[in-house]
Write an enzyme that holds these catalytic residues in place. Structure first.
Site, PDB file in Angstrom:
ATOM      1  N   CYS B  32      29.084  45.716  41.583  1.00  0.00           N
ATOM      2  CA  CYS B  32      29.188  46.080  42.984  1.00  0.00           C
ATOM      3  C   CYS B  32      27.891  46.510  43.877  1.00  0.00           C
ATOM      4  CB  CYS B  32      30.366  46.532  44.300  1.00  0.00           C
ATOM      5  SG  CYS B  32      29.502  47.178  45.802  1.00  0.00           S
ATOM      6  N   SER B  86      28.750  53.709  51.354  1.00  0.00           N
ATOM      7  CA  SER B  86      28.053  53.768  50.213  1.00  0.00           C
ATOM      8  C   SER B  86      27.456  55.083  50.839  1.00  0.00           C
ATOM      9  CB  SER B  86      27.621  53.078  49.229  1.00  0.00           C
ATOM     10  OG  SER B  86      26.574  52.522  50.166  1.00  0.00           O
TER      11      SER B  86
END
Lengths: 244, 241
Positions: B32, B86
């Site tokens: 990812c 993130s």
């Protein structure tokens, strides 16, 4: 009368000179919710500033040297540094200026406020779509349902936290970042979207008592006047309500 | 070893216990790009951490308690605090941990990094679309769009006249955008940086960074993952183990 009650600059206008020392300049528009965020932070922190309003339907050519796509808000300081994107501008002001900090000091609490902002991201688009649909005489039942769902998510947060404001018991950055869209619910014709969210209604009431929020409140009639002209594509919309 | 090569946990797995003191945990997935941002920052700052990989096609029920959206990356502290998204996790780590700061201290320079991140924001969804698009015509339209976005970034870097996006040393913004550039070769999109010489130099400089190179995945492994991923095969996430 707020300090941004000046006529907009449009095509053919003379570019403004450099920003004087000790002042920061905001390129804005009196009815823009994104710019409203930045004006709230400037006011909350007591930052000396000047506002130049931009005619968004008739943008000055020079304005594209401040922002590549001519968007607002943009901050310009006396070192000719330009900062744009409303959230980035607000964080910059909190970092760069002394006094009351609007973001918490604790890294986890800061992260929480930023995560809350992510939760909010559908609201601006949905409120605008509702406004446009209503103004064009279209049904906006689905849109309102979607907006109510977003408000339910925010209601859950307030319930879980058991605090008045989104950042705790005092008003902080995240509340100011949300506020402009809630201020517009009534004039957009969608105030009933908070019918089933009591904690959110309490938050709205508490926000209206905040001196900063209060000092920048736009009265309903002025807003309606702007909206009427805006939907007629009248470039005079942006100066609605200014004397002379 | 950070444990980044552990098999993923899926439905029916036992929920992990609390995070031990002195450690931070990241819920991740080996391929990812968003989770890679967080792993880059953890590594760059030398933060002691453990990694739990999640099978994204077969998510454990307990994982939704960590993040209701079920997405990685998620950070969990020994106090049970959870941080998602993130970019937020990366900023949190930079603020909460001592050592080298990856974000500049100067408010304007910090704002500049965030403005660059904003102008990069169309790239990840574009690259995902390209990966998922089988049709050649649609693909070429998407590739053109990607080329435009990359040209924007090339201009930013050329204007700055520095090697990296934050100046002459590597900093947060470089780590935040790197994962997608790392995948260009495996996706056969190197042509999209053909007209971006400054960006090419940046990519070469990035590959020399010890943090970046310690987390590099080779082209074949990426391609193995992509193939299984496009077939919706839950084994994709453990490819290569």
């Amino acid at each position: 009368m707020t300090d941004d009650a000046t006529r907009t600059l449009g095509k053919g206008s003379i570019p403004p000179g450099p920003v004087p020392e000790g002042v920061i300049r905001l390129y804005s528009m009196r009815f823009c919710p994104y710019a409203h965020r930045t004006r709230l932070v400037l006011r909350a922190k007591g930052i000396r500033h000047e506002v130049i309003n931009i005619n968004l339907r008739n943008k000055p050519e020079w304005y594209f040297t401040k922002h590549p796509f001519g968007q607002i808000p943009v901050l310009e300081n006396s070192k000719c540094q330009l900062i744009y994107e409303s959230v980035i501008a607000c964080e910059y002001l909190d970092d760069a200026y002394p006094g009351r900090k609007l973001y918490p000091y604790d890294p986890y609490e800061r992260a929480r406020q930023k995560m809350l902002l992510e939760l909010f991201y559908k609201v601006p688009h949905l409120t605008k779509e509702c406004l446009v649909a209503l103004r064009c005489g279209r049904d906006c039942g689905d849109l309102k349902l979607a907006l109510r769902q977003e408000f339910c998510n925010l209601e859950e947060i307030l319930g879980y936290q058991n605090t008045v404001f989104f950042g705790g018991d005092c008003i902080s950055m995240i509340d100011y970042l949300f506020w402009p869209w809630f201020e517009r619910l009534e004039v957009y014709g969608i105030a009933d979207c908070v019918n089933h969210t009591p904690a959110l209604r309490l938050w709205i009431a508490a926000m209206k008592q905040d001196p900063t929020v209060c000092s920048l409140l736009t009265d309903k009639n002025t807003f309606l006047g702007f909206l009427n002209l805006y939907f007629q594509n009248n470039p005079g919309a942006f100066d609605y309500g200014l004397s002379c | 070893m950070s444990g980044g090569s552990a098999r993923s946990l899926g439905k029916g797995s036992v929920p992990p216990g609390p995070v031990p003191e002195g450690l931070i945990r990241v819920y991740s997935m080996r391929f990812c790009p968003y989770a890679q941002r967080t792993r880059l920052v953890l590594t760059a700052k030398g933060i002691r951490h453990e990694v739990i990989n999640i099978n994204l096609k077969n998510k454990p029920e307990w994982f939704f308690k960590k993040n209701p959206s079920g997405l990685v990356p998620v950070l969990e502290t020994s106090q049970g605090q959870l941080i998602c998204e993130s970019a937020i996790t990366c900023e949190y780590l930079d603020e909460a941990y001592p050592g080298k700061k990856l974000l500049p201290g100067d408010p304007y320079e910090k704002a500049c990094q965030k403005m660059v991140l904003e102008s990069f924001s169309k790239v990840p969804p574009l690259i995902l679309k390209i990966l998922r698009t089988q049709n050649k015509e649609d693909c070429s339209g998407l590739k053109e769009e990607l080329h435009k976005e990359i040209t924007k970034l090339e201009e930013v870097l050329t204007d700055k006249k520095t090697t990296f996006f934050g100046g002459n040393s590597l900093s947060m913004i470089d780590y935040l955008i790197w994962p997608w550039f790392e995948r260009l070769e495996a996706l056969e999109l190197n042509e999209c940086v053909d007209h971006a010489p400054t960006l090419k130099l940046w990519m070469a400089a990035m590959k020399k960074d010890p943090t970046v190179s310690s987390l590099l995945t080779d082209v074949k492994t990426f391609q193995g993952f992509f193939n299984l991923y496009l077939q919706n095969n839950p084994e994709a996430y453990d490819y290569g183990l």
